[in-house]
Design an enzyme around this catalytic site. Structure first.
Site, PDB file in Angstrom:
ATOM      1  CE  LYS A  22      40.132  29.719  42.630  1.00 46.56           C
ATOM      2  NZ  LYS A  22      40.957  30.227  41.530  1.00 46.56           N
TER       3      LYS A  22
ATOM      4  CE  LYS B 283      41.328  25.919  42.345  1.00 43.79           C
ATOM      5  NZ  LYS B 283      41.799  27.037  41.628  1.00 43.79           N
TER       6      LYS B 283
END
Ligand code: PBG
Ligand code: ZN
Length: 307
Positions: free
Chosen positions: A179, A232
Site C-alpha cells: 500500500k 493499492k
C-alpha cells in the site's frame, strides 16, 4: 471470434464494492467527490447489499464512520461499533454475500492517523493490539475476511494470533500488503472522514518510487500468515501487480482507489471520455496485470455492462 481468443475476462464476481456505514436510520448521503457513492446507515447499507447480491458482485468491503472519535480509536474495536453492527445486519439479511472488513484505526481516531500517537508519530507496536482486537470483533460479528490496511509492521502476525486465540482460525486475512502513500486516496478521506489532522502517512505507507520494496512487504506479510494480498492503488501500479503475480502464488487483489474512480468520473462528466468503455478498459487492464479480483467503486457498473 474476439471473445473466443480473449485472454482476460472481467465479471461482476471479480469485483468487490466498498461501502461506508454511518450512524442513524434512513441516511443515504452522497459523497461529493465520488458521485454515485454514499455514506449509508445500517438499514440503507442492508438494502444496498440485497441489490449487490442480486447483481452478482463478488462481495463488499466495509468502512465505518463512528458516531464519535477519540485518541484510542475505541470505535474500531467496540463489539457494538458501526461496522460490527453493519456486519450483523448484512449477514441476517443476505448471508450469502461475501463480507470483507477494512481493519484500520484512521476512521476512529480524533487525529485521523492509523494508530496510537506517541511523540507526534504513530506507535507501531501499541497499534498492533488495537488492530488485533478490531479484527476479532469483526470476525465475531460474522465477517468472512478481514483486511488490515494500516501498514504497521507485524500486524498480520498479530491479527492471525488474535483470531486463532479467539477461535477464528478459519477467518482469512487479506493483507493490504503493498500500500503506497498515495495522493489518489484524496476522495476517500472525505468519504470515510479519515484525513490526518497533522502530518501524513509516509512513515508507514510506501514511497511511490519503490517497487522491490513492495515485494519485501508482501513476503513479510505472507510469512506472518496472510492468505491473500493486495496492491493499492491499482491503475498507476500495474507493474507492481505484475511483479507480485509473477513472484507469489497466492490470491492477488488490487484496489482501484477513490482518486482513480473520481478522475474517470470527472472526465466522463465533462464529456471528455466514454465512461463505460473506460470502466471496462481500466478494470480489464488491472486483471491483465495479474489481479485475481479488484476492489472498485465501479462494481455495479461492471454488472450493468457485462453481467
Ligand atoms: C484506511 C484506508 C484508506 C483507503 C482504504 N483504507 C485510506 C488511507 O490509507 O488513507 C483508501 C481507499 C480509497 O482511496 O478508495 N487506512
Ligand atoms: Zn488507516
Amino acid at each position: 471470434m474476439r471473445a473466443l481468443v480473449r485472454e482476460t475476462h472481467l465479471e461482476p464476481g471479480d469485483c468487490i464494492f466498498p461501502l461506508f456505514i454511518c450512524p442513524g436510520e434512513g441516511v443515504k448521503k452522497e459523497i461529493g467527490s465520488m458521485p454515485g457513492n454514499y455514506q449509508m446507515s445500517v438499514d440503507e447499507t442492508v438494502r444496498e447489499c440485497v441489490q449487490l447480491q442480486s447483481l452478482g458482485v463478488g462481495g463488499v468491503i466495509l468502512f465505518g464512520l463512528p458516531p464519535s472519535k477519540d485518541e484510542e480509536a475505541t470505535g474500531a474495536y467496540d463489539e457494538h461499533g458501526i461496522v460490527q453492527e453493519g456486519i450483523r445486519a448484512i449477514k441476517r439479511a443476505v448471508p450469502e454475500l461475501l463480507v470483507i472488513t477494512d481493519v484500520c484505526n484512521c476512521e476512529y481516531t480524533s487525529h485521523g492517523h492509523c494508530g496510537k500517537i506517541i511523540d507526534n508519530d504513530v506507535d507501531n507496536d501499541i497499534t498492533l493490539d488495537w488492530l488485533a482486537k478490531s479484527a476479532v470483533s469483526h470476525a465475531r460479528a460474522g465477517a468472512d475476511i478481514v483486511a488490515p490496511s494500516d501498514m504497521m509492521d507485524g500486524r498480520v502476525g498479530a491479527i492471525r494470533k488474535g483470531l486463532d486465540d479467539a477461535g477464528f482460525a478459519k477467518v482469512p486475512i487479506l493483507s493490504y500488503a503493498a500500500k503506497y502513500a498515495s495522493a489518489y486516496y484524496g476522495p476517500f478521506r472525505e468519504a470515510a472522514d479519515s484525513a490526518p489532522q497533522f502530518g501524513d502517512r509516509r512513515s508507514y505507507q510506501m514511497d511511490a518510487a519503490n517497487g522491490r520494496e513492495a515485494m519485501r512487504e508482501i513476503e513479510l506479510d505472507l510469512q506472518e500468515g496472510a492468505d491473500m494480498i493486495m496492491v493499492k492503488p491499482a491503475g498507476p501500479y500495474l507493474d507492481i501487480i505484475r511483479m507480485a503475480r509473477d513472484r507469489f502464488d497466492v490470491p492477488l487483489s488490487a484496489y482501484q482507489v477513490s482518486g482513480e474512480f473520481s478522475m474517470i468520473m470527472a472526465a466522463a462528466r465533462n464529456g471528455w471520455i466514454d465512461l463505460d468503455r473506460v470502466i471496462i478498459e481500466s478494470l480489464t487492464s488491472i486483471r491483465r496485470a495479474g489481479a485475481d479480483f479488484v476492489l472498485t467503486y465501479f462494481a455495479k457498473d461492471v454488472a450493468r455492462l457485462v453481467g
